[in-house]
Design a protein around this motif. Structure first.
Motif, PDB file in Angstrom:
ATOM      1  N   LYS A 588       0.834  -1.208   0.000  1.00  0.00           N
ATOM      2  CA  LYS A 588       0.000   0.000   0.000  1.00  0.00           C
ATOM      3  C   LYS A 588       0.868   1.257   0.000  1.00  0.00           C
ATOM      4  N   ASP A 589       1.954   1.221   0.754  1.00  0.00           N
ATOM      5  CA  ASP A 589       2.876   2.362   0.807  1.00  0.00           C
ATOM      6  C   ASP A 589       4.208   1.942   0.176  1.00  0.00           C
ATOM      7  N   ARG A 590       4.484   2.464  -1.007  1.00  0.00           N
ATOM      8  CA  ARG A 590       5.711   2.095  -1.722  1.00  0.00           C
ATOM      9  C   ARG A 590       6.781   3.188  -1.658  1.00  0.00           C
ATOM     10  N   LYS A 591       6.476   4.247  -0.967  1.00  0.00           N
ATOM     11  CA  LYS A 591       7.377   5.407  -0.987  1.00  0.00           C
ATOM     12  C   LYS A 591       8.813   5.081  -0.575  1.00  0.00           C
ATOM     13  N   PRO A 592       9.040   4.208   0.435  1.00  0.00           N
ATOM     14  CA  PRO A 592      10.424   3.912   0.830  1.00  0.00           C
ATOM     15  C   PRO A 592      11.268   3.247  -0.270  1.00  0.00           C
ATOM     16  N   PHE A 593      10.626   2.823  -1.358  1.00  0.00           N
ATOM     17  CA  PHE A 593      11.337   2.076  -2.389  1.00  0.00           C
ATOM     18  C   PHE A 593      11.478   2.853  -3.703  1.00  0.00           C
ATOM     19  N   GLU A 594      10.920   4.046  -3.754  1.00  0.00           N
ATOM     20  CA  GLU A 594      10.904   4.802  -5.007  1.00  0.00           C
ATOM     21  C   GLU A 594      12.313   5.094  -5.520  1.00  0.00           C
ATOM     22  N   THR A 595      13.193   5.552  -4.635  1.00  0.00           N
ATOM     23  CA  THR A 595      14.549   5.930  -5.054  1.00  0.00           C
ATOM     24  C   THR A 595      15.301   4.730  -5.610  1.00  0.00           C
ATOM     25  N   ALA A 596      15.204   3.588  -4.942  1.00  0.00           N
ATOM     26  CA  ALA A 596      15.917   2.388  -5.399  1.00  0.00           C
ATOM     27  C   ALA A 596      15.432   1.958  -6.780  1.00  0.00           C
ATOM     28  N   VAL A 597      14.129   2.013  -7.015  1.00  0.00           N
ATOM     29  CA  VAL A 597      13.580   1.588  -8.307  1.00  0.00           C
ATOM     30  C   VAL A 597      13.995   2.546  -9.414  1.00  0.00           C
ATOM     31  N   VAL A 598      13.955   3.833  -9.142  1.00  0.00           N
ATOM     32  CA  VAL A 598      14.363   4.829 -10.146  1.00  0.00           C
ATOM     33  C   VAL A 598      15.844   4.663 -10.490  1.00  0.00           C
ATOM     34  N   GLU A 599      16.682   4.459  -9.489  1.00  0.00           N
ATOM     35  CA  GLU A 599      18.113   4.255  -9.727  1.00  0.00           C
ATOM     36  C   GLU A 599      18.355   2.988 -10.545  1.00  0.00           C
ATOM     37  N   LEU A 600      17.597   1.941 -10.243  1.00  0.00           N
ATOM     38  CA  LEU A 600      17.744   0.679 -10.985  1.00  0.00           C
ATOM     39  C   LEU A 600      17.376   0.878 -12.454  1.00  0.00           C
ATOM     40  N   LEU A 601      16.326   1.619 -12.702  1.00  0.00           N
ATOM     41  CA  LEU A 601      15.850   1.824 -14.065  1.00  0.00           C
ATOM     42  C   LEU A 601      16.866   2.587 -14.911  1.00  0.00           C
ATOM     43  N   GLU A 602      17.718   3.347 -14.279  1.00  0.00           N
ATOM     44  CA  GLU A 602      18.737   4.113 -14.994  1.00  0.00           C
ATOM     45  C   GLU A 602      19.967   3.284 -15.333  1.00  0.00           C
ATOM     46  N   ARG A 603      20.023   2.060 -14.838  1.00  0.00           N
ATOM     47  CA  ARG A 603      21.183   1.209 -15.056  1.00  0.00           C
ATOM     48  C   ARG A 603      21.243   0.739 -16.515  1.00  0.00           C
ATOM     49  N   PRO A 604      22.413   0.761 -17.149  1.00  0.00           N
ATOM     50  CA  PRO A 604      22.533   0.265 -18.536  1.00  0.00           C
ATOM     51  C   PRO A 604      22.386  -1.250 -18.596  1.00  0.00           C
ATOM     52  N   ASN A 605      21.895  -1.741 -19.730  1.00  0.00           N
ATOM     53  CA  ASN A 605      21.756  -3.180 -20.001  1.00  0.00           C
ATOM     54  C   ASN A 605      20.882  -3.902 -18.979  1.00  0.00           C
ATOM     55  N   LEU A 606      19.876  -3.206 -18.489  1.00  0.00           N
ATOM     56  CA  LEU A 606      18.976  -3.798 -17.511  1.00  0.00           C
ATOM     57  C   LEU A 606      18.110  -4.866 -18.189  1.00  0.00           C
ATOM     58  N   LYS A 607      17.946  -6.010 -17.523  1.00  0.00           N
ATOM     59  CA  LYS A 607      17.137  -7.098 -18.054  1.00  0.00           C
ATOM     60  C   LYS A 607      15.717  -6.608 -18.341  1.00  0.00           C
ATOM     61  N   GLY A 608      15.171  -7.027 -19.488  1.00  0.00           N
ATOM     62  CA  GLY A 608      13.860  -6.550 -19.920  1.00  0.00           C
ATOM     63  C   GLY A 608      12.758  -6.793 -18.904  1.00  0.00           C
ATOM     64  N   HIS A 609      12.746  -7.966 -18.261  1.00  0.00           N
ATOM     65  CA  HIS A 609      11.706  -8.271 -17.282  1.00  0.00           C
ATOM     66  C   HIS A 609      11.774  -7.300 -16.106  1.00  0.00           C
ATOM     67  N   VAL A 610      13.004  -6.985 -15.675  1.00  0.00           N
ATOM     68  CA  VAL A 610      13.178  -6.066 -14.547  1.00  0.00           C
ATOM     69  C   VAL A 610      12.765  -4.653 -14.956  1.00  0.00           C
ATOM     70  N   LYS A 611      13.122  -4.267 -16.159  1.00  0.00           N
ATOM     71  CA  LYS A 611      12.740  -2.945 -16.662  1.00  0.00           C
ATOM     72  C   LYS A 611      11.222  -2.807 -16.698  1.00  0.00           C
ATOM     73  N   SER A 612      10.533  -3.865 -17.134  1.00  0.00           N
ATOM     74  CA  SER A 612       9.066  -3.851 -17.173  1.00  0.00           C
ATOM     75  C   SER A 612       8.485  -3.675 -15.775  1.00  0.00           C
TER      76      SER A 612
END
Length: 627
Positions: A588-612
């Motif tokens: 219900k509350d995802r705010k503590p994880f927003e920064t980690a997910v955004v940083e992960l999405l910026e990573r090069p060659n990220l696996k397609g499933h993870v990017k989705s």
């Protein structure tokens, strides 16, 4: 001269023998349930070409895909081996299989057939290019029977994508108009008010506009099939060709494709025999067969029909043998991870009922899968859910699932009424559950292994062979604990907590998965043990217990730290990132994880499933923040 004459006679005999062999044409369409085909009972559908095949051929009412997404179902079709043996159940995972498991068309080549595939492969195995080259004389979007040698019989597959989920929901409406609507003559176009809506959808103009895409996409597919059959006739080949028609799994709509229920598994299936080869058919022209068949049967049936010897690893039935002992009484079906959506369901059907066991029931039927989330129809559904416009059935597909369901699929085709808890159906549930347990134990289902583990195993050996090593993969013990998953209560919780101390990491993993379904009251007195398991040295356990503690016990800070750490796992361990984000998506509350997910999405060659999964997190979080 006598020697030359002998050779010529032999060649003539072989040539005549080849001419006596039937050609075989497979027509495969994508993402289609029989509920949307005219000859299978839908009076709103316009499928005259398919319906004519059914009238002149044999229509199977109990045909089932062995998976609910293309790569898993096609893996079984081409190898003749089930995904829970080969480890090919997760969509586009591409783990290795033994070298001796070859595509069934390879064996047809040995029988003198010219084999072509036009053009989808998606077999979900490692070294796919080499596998394809060995299996087919030609596999491309130009492959056809025309390049075979004179007199050589052919086995040709044509795959039609016009009914694919991209057309029916995931592409923009503008793309649908361009690729489907504009290719239909005006008289073929099906209006928004010309069909009945499945009851698990809200019947609104917006939903009808989107759902009409299903009917129009199938209509265009039917037209394309007609063009192919005309080509076969124009080439003078129809009288020598057995024709198969089927869909690769259930309808590409929310709650259909990807789900371990009848709507995900059941497919339209027709076989048409020319007069010349009617003697090869155990069925009469125009017959409707209730025989249970699955994709596991296709490879061995083709090899047997055309005169070959079926390899040992193919366990399916020979459909054309006419042997009453070679018939299925029950079918075991399965579905696993689809794209970024984790899941594990095993199902059993007798054609009248379907029983499904959800081993991760805390994940809903309409779970976060990016390819579904980008679709307008899913957006409408989520908005109506938010606005309180859905009834109990329509909103229920967004909720936690029962750990087991039983549907009467003869009288309840949209699977609205779960009979699993009804005492009247206890014997049916018990029989199907016992069959499923026995079959999974016999097969040593490798898909109960966390994918993180399977990826590591696959670096050195095939999952198919690893599962047979009882000393390393103790499936009996793993399955005993996995079978508790979804069951609730103090005694079950106590047993699952005890299994968190087991020496086998996969046993501990399934104990943690099972605990996800327990309520806070049942877990309250075990917080100390859970906090210890949060630091388990086996990442899938640590991640799952962290998700449990965060969700049930007021946002445990250590749990936040662990989830964020594994969310940003290396690209090599992408399965851990995917697991972490999948849990986060249902908080219900995802705010503590927003920064980690955004940083992960910026990573090069990220696996397609993870990017989705990251995109699902960010897009749905934006919606949450506006509520």
């Amino acid at each position: 001269m006598k020697y030359v004459f002998y050779i010529l006679c032999c060649l003539t005999i072989l040539s005549c023998k080849d001419k006596d062999k039937p050609n075989v044409l497979w027509i495969t369409i994508e993402d289609t349930s029989p509920q949307f085909i005219g000859s299978f009972g839908n009076e709103n559908a316009s499928t005259p070409v398919i319906d004519k095949l059914a009238k002149e051929g044999v229509r199977f009412t109990n045909a089932f895909s062995t998976g609910t997404v293309c790569s898993a179902s096609r893996s079984t079709i081409i190898t003749g081996a089930r995904t829970f043996r080969t480890g090919t159940g997760h969509q586009r995972s591409q783990y290795p299989i033994p070298n001796y498991i070859k595509g069934f068309s390879y064996y047809l080549k040995q029988l003198g057939y010219y084999t072509t595939n036009n053009s989808k492969t998606d077999y979900n195995i490692a070294n796919e290019r080499e596998f394809i080259k060995e299996a087919w004389d030609e596999s491309s979007n130009k492959a056809t029977w025309k390049d075979r040698q004179e007199g050589q019989p052919f086995f040709s597959v044509f795959n039609f994508a016009e009914s694919h989920q991209s057309r029916t929901m995931s592409w923009s409406f503008k793309q649908y108009v361009k690729h489907v609507w504009n290719h239909l003559p005006e008289e073929d176009r099906i209006a928004d008010n010309a069909f009945e809506m499945p009851p698990f959808y809200n019947d609104t103009p917006e939903m009808r506009k989107q759902f009409a895409r299903v009917y129009n996409s199938i209509k265009l597919t039917d037209n394309r099939i007609g063009e192919l059959l005309q080509k076969l006739k124009d080439d003078g080949l129809k009288d020598d060709t057995i024709i198969f028609f089927y869909g690769d799994h259930g309808e590409g709509i929310p709650r259909g494709k990807t789900n371990g229920i009848n709507l995900g598994y059941r497919v339209p299936f027709i076989v048409w025999f020319p007069e010349k080869y009617k003697h090869l058919s155990p069925w009469k022209t125009g017959e409707v067969s209730e025989e249970l068949i699955s994709f596991e049967d296709l490879g061995p049936s083709m090899i047997d029909l055309l005169g070959g010897e079926v390899p040992e690893h193919m366990k399916g039935k020979k459909l054309f043998s006419g042997n009453s002992n070679d018939k299925n009484e029950l079918l075991l079906l399965s579905t696993d991870r689809v794209d970024n959506g984790l899941d594990l369901v095993r199902s059993v059907t007798d054609g009248k009922y379907i029983y499904s066991r959800n081993y991760m029931p805390f994940i809903p039927e309409v779970r976060y899968i990016n390819y579904l989330e980008i679709a307008d129809i899913t957006k409408h559904m989520r908005k109506d859910l938010k606005d309180g416009k859905l009834n109990a059935l329509q909103s229920g597909i967004f909720n936690e699932r029962p750990y087991e369901v039983l549907y009467d699929i003869e009288n309840d085709i949209w699977e609205a009424n779960n009979l699993a808890g009804n005492p009247k159906y206890k014997s049916i549930v018990d029989n199907m559950r016992q069959f499923m347990d026995a079959e999974l134990l016999k097969a040593k289902d490798i898909m109960f292994m966390p994918e993180y583990e399977m990826a590591k195993i696959s670096e050195k050996q095939t999952p198919y062979e690893y599962r047979l090593k009882t000393s390393e993969y103790n499936f009996d013990e793993i399955y005993k604990v996995a079978s508790l998953s979804g069951k609730k209560g103090k005694d079950i919780t106590k047993a699952q907590i005890a299994y968190l101390k087991h020496k086998n990491a996969m046993v501990r993993y399934w104990a943690s998965i099972g605990l996800m379904s327990q309520d806070k009251a049942s877990l309250q007195s075990y917080q100390k043990q859970l906090n210890k398991s949060l630091l388990d040295n086996y990442p899938p356990v640590s991640i799952t217990i962290s998700a449990l503690l965060y969700q049930k016990f007021d946002k445990n800070n250590k749990a936040i730290e662990v989830l964020n750490k594994y969310c940003k796992s290396s690209n090599q361990d992408w399965q851990l990132s995917l697991m972490s984000i999948n849990y986060m998506l249902y908080f219900k509350d995802r705010k503590p994880f927003e920064t980690a997910v955004v940083e992960l999405l910026e990573r090069p060659n990220l696996k397609g499933h993870v990017k989705s999964a990251c995109h699902d997190f960010i897009n749905s979080q934006k919606i949450k923040n506006t509520i």
